[in-house]
Scaffold this motif. Structure first.
Motif, PDB file in Angstrom:
ATOM      1  N   ARG A  96     -75.511 -64.833 -37.806  1.00 40.42           N
ATOM      2  CA  ARG A  96     -76.364 -64.423 -36.686  1.00 40.42           C
ATOM      3  C   ARG A  96     -76.596 -62.925 -36.788  1.00 40.42           C
ATOM      4  O   ARG A  96     -75.665 -62.173 -37.078  1.00 40.42           O
ATOM      5  CB  ARG A  96     -75.686 -64.747 -35.358  1.00 40.42           C
ATOM      6  N   ASP A  97     -77.836 -62.522 -36.505  1.00 42.68           N
ATOM      7  CA  ASP A  97     -78.149 -61.097 -36.498  1.00 42.68           C
ATOM      8  C   ASP A  97     -79.134 -60.795 -35.383  1.00 42.68           C
ATOM      9  O   ASP A  97     -79.602 -61.702 -34.699  1.00 42.68           O
ATOM     10  CB  ASP A  97     -78.665 -60.632 -37.866  1.00 42.68           C
ATOM     11  N   GLU A 133     -82.842 -67.136 -31.631  1.00 43.76           N
ATOM     12  CA  GLU A 133     -81.918 -67.169 -30.512  1.00 43.76           C
ATOM     13  C   GLU A 133     -82.326 -66.065 -29.546  1.00 43.76           C
ATOM     14  O   GLU A 133     -83.138 -65.210 -29.899  1.00 43.76           O
ATOM     15  CB  GLU A 133     -80.483 -66.975 -31.009  1.00 43.76           C
ATOM     16  N   PRO A 134     -81.772 -66.051 -28.350  1.00 42.53           N
ATOM     17  CA  PRO A 134     -82.174 -65.036 -27.368  1.00 42.53           C
ATOM     18  C   PRO A 134     -82.053 -63.597 -27.876  1.00 42.53           C
ATOM     19  O   PRO A 134     -82.865 -62.751 -27.533  1.00 42.53           O
ATOM     20  CB  PRO A 134     -81.230 -65.283 -26.189  1.00 42.53           C
TER      21      PRO A 134
END
Length: 152
Positions: A96-97, A133-134
């Protein structure tokens, strides 16, 4: 690099439920450290849970982690999170980044130098999922822990 606590799920007896999360933040040693964390995770899965993990699976995992973390480090601001999770006979590697732009695999071009990361991951992983993603994106590769049966 410090492990990020993960809620443990209740596991049925004799069913390994292995997960680990790591926040990758700091100097340029991210990639080597992430590869080492993934190899150590699989070594624990073998030793502590008796999970059959082939040498090839460890090598492929390290390659996938290297490619995904390299891309996150190159193209995203801020920290990166590496999540490892065993599901049945596979390992899910999620990175995730903070960059919401989704990566796109480029057309094969043997003359191109660099930018082959997603091609490599797609070639060695069972599957690849990319989603927004948010607060950025998550790229997840699923890797077989067992060697494929010989053809014939």
């Amino acid at each position: 690099m410090e492990p990020v606590p993960v809620d443990e799920e209740a596991a049925a007896p004799d069913v390994p439920r292995l997960r680990a999360s790591y926040a990758l933040d700091g100097d340029g040693a991210w990639i080597a450290q992430a590869r080492r964390l993934a190899a150590d995770f699989l070594a624990r899965a073998r030793a502590e849970d008796g999970l059959p993990v082939s040498t090839r699976a460890v090598e492929i995992t390290q390659l996938v982690v290297s490619e995904l973390v390299t891309n996150a480090r190159k193209y995203a601001p801020g920290p990166v999170r590496l999540d490892l999770r065993v599901l049945g006979d596979a390992l899910e590697v999620s990175v995730r980044d903070g960059n919401p732009a989704l990566p796109v695999a480029r057309a094969a071009d043997p003359g191109r130098i660099g930018q082959h990361g997603l091609e490599i991951v797609t070639a060695v992983a069972r599957s690849l999922d990319v989603r927004q993603e948010p607060a950025g994106k998550c790229v997840t590769a699923r890797i077989s822990l067992l060697d494929a049966p010989a053809a014939g």
